[in-house]
Design an enzyme around this catalytic site. Structure first.
Site, PDB file in Angstrom:
ATOM      1  N   GLU A   1      -2.307  -8.547   3.467  1.00 20.16           N
ATOM      2  CA  GLU A   1      -2.527  -9.105   4.809  1.00 20.16           C
ATOM      3  C   GLU A   1      -4.001  -9.070   5.196  1.00 20.16           C
ATOM      4  OE1 GLU A   1      -1.514  -6.144   4.122  1.00 20.16           O
ATOM      5  OE2 GLU A   1      -2.086  -4.685   5.648  1.00 20.16           O
TER       6      GLU A   1
ATOM      7  N   HIS B   1      -3.903  -4.464   0.238  1.00 17.01           N
ATOM      8  CA  HIS B   1      -3.429  -4.995   1.516  1.00 17.01           C
ATOM      9  C   HIS B   1      -3.488  -6.517   1.463  1.00 17.01           C
ATOM     10  CE1 HIS B   1      -2.959  -1.371   3.913  1.00 17.01           C
ATOM     11  NE2 HIS B   1      -3.885  -0.872   3.124  1.00 17.01           N
TER      12      HIS B   1
ATOM     13  N   CYS C   1       0.826  -1.222   0.000  1.00 17.75           N
ATOM     14  CA  CYS C   1       0.000   0.000   0.000  1.00 17.75           C
ATOM     15  C   CYS C   1       0.858   1.269   0.000  1.00 17.75           C
ATOM     16  CB  CYS C   1      -1.002  -0.020   1.149  1.00 17.75           C
ATOM     17  SG  CYS C   1      -2.279   1.237   0.970  1.00 17.75           S
TER      18      CYS C   1
END
Lengths: 259, 204
Positions: B186, B184, B79
């Site tokens: 994650e 993102h 990001c």
């Protein structure tokens, strides 16, 4: 192409789900972490936890819940309920939440929105609004009023004006929760959602009233919402997240089905 | 050991938890020496580029990241950690690390139904194959949250594109030992974790 999001909302009291949630193949009906994991495995796009605990003990339990959810669920999730300052917000983010939702405390002290936006980022600051339909008047030109304290207290603020103010103060997303539609399972408040979504340039999440996939379709198209919050219709096992999303896809709504 | 760079820009614990989940040993550090001695680094980030760049400089992490890159060791940007790799960002009109040629610009739409930030799940169109996304298919969806997008000079550094409204922007970039995603990973479910795992296995 950006997909429309389906977000499940879980009310948590003292670390347990406040509504009993029924899942197809689990026996534990009150564990928010387990519920979150089930929805995650079923392709949910995002989660929201509302901490409806009043005590400070409960708040610490909530931090444990957030920690445990974050260890198993790799989609964004936000936490709301009782966030009064940046320290509250930071604690939740530190425990693993992605975003925080502010509601009543922001109505009482609007700077809370800008303080959060500055400290944790606009994109992580969600303004949640509980809204009641009222007669159009000089005080309420939009015909909708903000209510606070879980719907118990009328705030004498016009809902549309509050939405615009919230955006200006730095909210990254808005949750539009209709008190009138909440819990009815008769569908979202379409006119309200559309009015606010057309007026602001940040994403709008519709909340309150979902009972059937048709309701979600309606609010994502006519209501112009960017995301739809669901609760009872998935908690009670009437529909799975996957069923809802597949049906929406079949009706031409772009949703995430690969996971 | 993988070091996750701490520069007060967001939820490092999400990244660390995701690493744990896929069996990657990681540690969070803001110490340039520690960063330089790592095998690989993850450069995450949410929030404003302006304050992020300031903090990186203050901690001497800007030079550490550039040196790490020049040493040929693998870097994963996420990001804001992708955007800061470029020469410049419109956000606060800041000079960035200059490791990848290009600049970040803010989304601008005349169509008001296109909301900013670009928040939610969007798909990627793969421009060329890369070992870190070998398990990812064209059209797979990931979670994005951003108001600025990367405009790269060299097309051969664009691993994938993503479309938002009439904008087609770089959602994954790669250059030598550097790999970065605008989304993102994650927070992108199991597919995001697959990318992280592949980064753990990557030996450029």
């Amino acid at each position: 192409m950006l997909t429309k999001r389906i977000i499940a909302c879980l009310d948590v009291r003292a670390g347990r789900l406040a509504k009993s949630v029924r899942f197809l193949d689990t026996k534990d009906i009150g564990d928010p972490v387990k519920a979150a994991k089930e929805y995650y495995d079923d392709g949910l796009d995002e989660l929201v936890f509302y901490d409806i605990t009043a005590s400070s003990d409960g708040r610490d339990i909530m931090l444990d819940v957030v920690e445990n959810v974050a260890a198993q669920v790799y989609i964004p999730f936000s936490v709301g309920g009782g966030i009064r300052n940046v320290e509250d917000a930071n604690r939740l983010l530190g425990a693993g939440a992605e975003k925080i939702n502010v509601n009543s405390a922001a109505v009482q002290r609007p700077e809370l929105i800008s303080e959060c936006a500055l400290a944790i980022g606009t994109q992580n600051t969600v303004l949640s609004m509980d809204i009641l339909k009222v007669r159009e008047s000089r005080e309420f030109p939009s015909g909708y009023e903000i209510v606070i304290d879980g719907g118990r207290k009328r705030a004498s603020i016009d809902a549309l004006q509050w939405a615009l103010r919230g955006e200006e103060l730095g909210a990254g997303e808005l949750v539009i929760n209709s008190i009138d539609a909440d819990g009815t399972r008769d569908g979202y408040e379409i006119a309200l959602t559309r009015m606010i979504s057309e007026a602001v340039s940040i994403p709008v999440i519709a909340s309150g009233g979902a009972g059937e996939p048709e309701h979600i379709l309606e609010v994502l198209t006519e209501g112009k919402a960017d995301a739809a919050l669901v609760a009872s219709m998935v908690h009670y096992g009437d529909y799975t997240v996957r069923e809802i999303k597949e049906w929406l896809q079949s009706r031409g709504v772009n949703v995430r089905l690969r996971y | 050991m993988i070091v996750i760079i701490d520069y007060d820009a967001g939820n490092l614990r999400s990244v660390q938890r995701a690493c744990e989940k896929v069996g990657i040993m990681s540690e969070v550090s803001s110490d340039p020496e520690r960063v330089l001695s790592a095998e690989k680094i993850i450069f995450p980030g949410v929030g404003s580029a302006e304050s992020a760049v300031e903090t990186l400089k203050k901690r001497g992490l800007d030079n550490a990241i550039v040196d790490f890159f020049q040493a040929g060791k693998p870097i994963l940007g996420i990001c804001l950690g992708l955007q800061i790799l470029l020469d410049h960002t419109e956000e606060g009109n800041k000079k960035c690390l200059g490791m990848v040629s290009g600049a970040c610009e803010r989304f601008k739409f005349s169509d008001r139904s296109l909301k900013i930030p670009h928040i939610g799940w969007n798909d990627i169109q793969i421009n060329f194959k890369h070992p870190v996304i070998e398990k990812i298919k064209d059209g797979d969806q990931f979670y994005f949250v951003h108001s600025y997008y990367a405009k790269l000079i060299h097309e051969e550094e664009i691993v994938s594109y993503t479309e938002y409204g009439n904008m087609k922007f770089c959602s994954v970039l790669a250059k030598d030992n550097l790999f970065a995603t605008q989304f993102h990973l994650e927070k992108s479910g199991e597919l995001g974790l697959k990318i992280l795992k592949s980064f753990g296995d990557w030996n450029p």
